[in-house]
Design a protein around this motif. Sequence first.
Motif, short mmCIF file in Angstrom:
data_model
loop_
_atom_site.label_atom_id
_atom_site.label_comp_id
_atom_site.label_asym_id
_atom_site.label_seq_id
_atom_site.Cartn_x
_atom_site.Cartn_y
_atom_site.Cartn_z
N ILE A 262 0.88 -1.17 0.00
CA ILE A 262 0.00 0.00 0.00
C ILE A 262 0.91 1.22 0.00
O ILE A 262 1.67 1.44 0.94
CB ILE A 262 -0.92 0.02 1.23
CG1 ILE A 262 -1.83 -1.21 1.24
CG2 ILE A 262 -1.76 1.31 1.27
CD1 ILE A 262 -2.61 -1.39 2.54
N THR A 263 0.87 1.99 -1.08
CA THR A 263 1.81 3.11 -1.21
C THR A 263 1.12 4.47 -1.21
O THR A 263 1.79 5.50 -1.26
CB THR A 263 2.64 2.98 -2.49
OG1 THR A 263 1.76 2.87 -3.62
CG2 THR A 263 3.53 1.74 -2.43
N GLY A 264 -0.21 4.48 -1.15
CA GLY A 264 -0.94 5.75 -1.12
C GLY A 264 -2.28 5.59 -0.45
O GLY A 264 -2.93 4.54 -0.59
N ILE A 265 -2.70 6.61 0.29
CA ILE A 265 -4.00 6.60 0.97
C ILE A 265 -4.68 7.94 0.73
O ILE A 265 -4.06 9.00 0.90
CB ILE A 265 -3.86 6.39 2.50
CG1 ILE A 265 -3.08 5.10 2.82
CG2 ILE A 265 -5.23 6.37 3.17
CD1 ILE A 265 -2.75 4.96 4.30
N GLY A 266 -5.94 7.89 0.36
CA GLY A 266 -6.75 9.10 0.23
C GLY A 266 -7.96 9.02 1.12
O GLY A 266 -8.78 8.10 0.97
N LEU B 15 -7.10 3.64 -1.93
CA LEU B 15 -5.72 3.21 -1.68
C LEU B 15 -5.04 2.92 -3.01
O LEU B 15 -5.68 2.48 -3.96
CB LEU B 15 -5.67 1.96 -0.81
CG LEU B 15 -5.91 2.11 0.69
CD1 LEU B 15 -7.39 2.36 1.00
CD2 LEU B 15 -5.44 0.86 1.44
N VAL B 16 -3.75 3.18 -3.04
CA VAL B 16 -2.92 2.75 -4.17
C VAL B 16 -2.23 1.46 -3.76
O VAL B 16 -1.50 1.42 -2.77
CB VAL B 16 -1.89 3.82 -4.56
CG1 VAL B 16 -0.93 3.27 -5.62
CG2 VAL B 16 -2.58 5.08 -5.07
N LEU B 17 -2.51 0.39 -4.51
CA LEU B 17 -1.87 -0.90 -4.29
C LEU B 17 -0.91 -1.16 -5.44
O LEU B 17 -1.24 -0.90 -6.61
CB LEU B 17 -2.91 -2.03 -4.25
CG LEU B 17 -4.08 -1.92 -3.27
CD1 LEU B 17 -4.95 -3.18 -3.37
CD2 LEU B 17 -3.60 -1.73 -1.85
N GLU B 18 0.26 -1.69 -5.13
CA GLU B 18 1.19 -2.04 -6.21
C GLU B 18 2.13 -3.15 -5.75
O GLU B 18 2.34 -3.37 -4.56
CB GLU B 18 1.97 -0.84 -6.71
CG GLU B 18 2.81 -0.09 -5.71
CD GLU B 18 3.44 1.16 -6.31
OE1 GLU B 18 4.11 1.07 -7.35
OE2 GLU B 18 3.24 2.25 -5.73
N SER B 19 2.66 -3.84 -6.71
CA SER B 19 3.62 -4.89 -6.39
C SER B 19 4.89 -4.25 -5.81
O SER B 19 5.23 -3.11 -6.14
CB SER B 19 3.97 -5.71 -7.63
OG SER B 19 4.71 -4.92 -8.55
#
Length: 401
Positions: free
Chosen positions: A16-20, A249-253
Amino acid sequence: MSETTSVTSAPLEVWITGIGLATSLGEGLDANWEALNSGRLNVDEQGFAPYIVHPWAKVNLEAQIPKKEQRQMEAWQRIGTYAAGLALDSAGLKGNKDILSRMDMIVAAGGGERDISVDTAILNAEAEGNCTPGFLNDRLMSDLRPTLFLAQLSNLLAGNIAISHGVCGTSRTFMGEEVAGVDAFKIAMARIAGGQSDIALVGGSHNGERKDLLVLYEFGDYNLKNEFKPVWARKDHPGFALGSAGAFLVLESRQHAEARGAKPLARLSKVVADRARRKEAGAVTGTLDRLWSALDVHEAPGAIITGATGAEPVTSEERAFLDHHKSFAVRSSGTRFGHAMEAQFALGLALAALSISRGALFAPGDTSGIETDMKDAPAQIVVVGAGHYRGEGMALVEAVK
């Protein structure tokens, strides 16, 4: 004839690299964190009396949504598009056309809003006997804006996010109250862990300040009435207080994040879902116990963030499940933010990732004894979502080692 050997690779780690967050308590991570730890609430007991709602905190919409694009959106779309922009800012992706052009998006939201003034005018005309042949069609064609029809679909939110923020990869949308949010994250995580997607924007929004929704849920006797009380203090007068909130949320590998120099806020380790046979007493408790076992939770300092609604009998059955895990500190998002339906699970995940990234669990929301202080930094947080009527889900959020 040659044989082809299939090799299954290990699942990729999902960060999880971003939260709004745009909620009744404010916009952004700092504002919500401060409100949670100061015990501040934003509750309206008068505007929709006898029903209670958590109204959206006012924001400068132009900070995330161009003014000309706001006109084609209803409130639930503005809330979600705004929160999505905050998540992209948090992840350092705003304006990065290369990544945004291939960024996937999964949205959970309701079916949209009614135009109350148009509905009222039509019903009044019919009651007064002023409905000539073709009256209804004429009014719907002339009074409703092109973007507003009788059942706005959740994909309008995804479309507006794409227009305002340039997120142009694949798009999926889910409807279906609380479990829609669970499915959104379950599928997003599976795609990234399986290498089918590198990065995704996932979340939902809800406008709780709607008279049509209050009427709808009153038919099932689900609304909290007359006086606000924390979720755990509603057994004698059960119900949920609808909340207006957007959570993305931004999810990424891990590989994708490291390649662009992004730091993780937390790791999404697993998302599971089920549906209990609720006519059977204790069915929700048993289902939540099975979901917990499927998460492989470790006996390390941990917490549970639940989207418990306050509706019965599901809240009492969830409380029985919590009694099986008393070593975990508990927090209820419903007490602090209200119930945000499709966005409730995303809200819980956002709060879990925020807590892990800050090295602390936010303050308890009531004095019932269910929510207690947690001195250690949480290494893992279980997010629980049990719908007011049907569907259960759970996720494990952990600190990145």
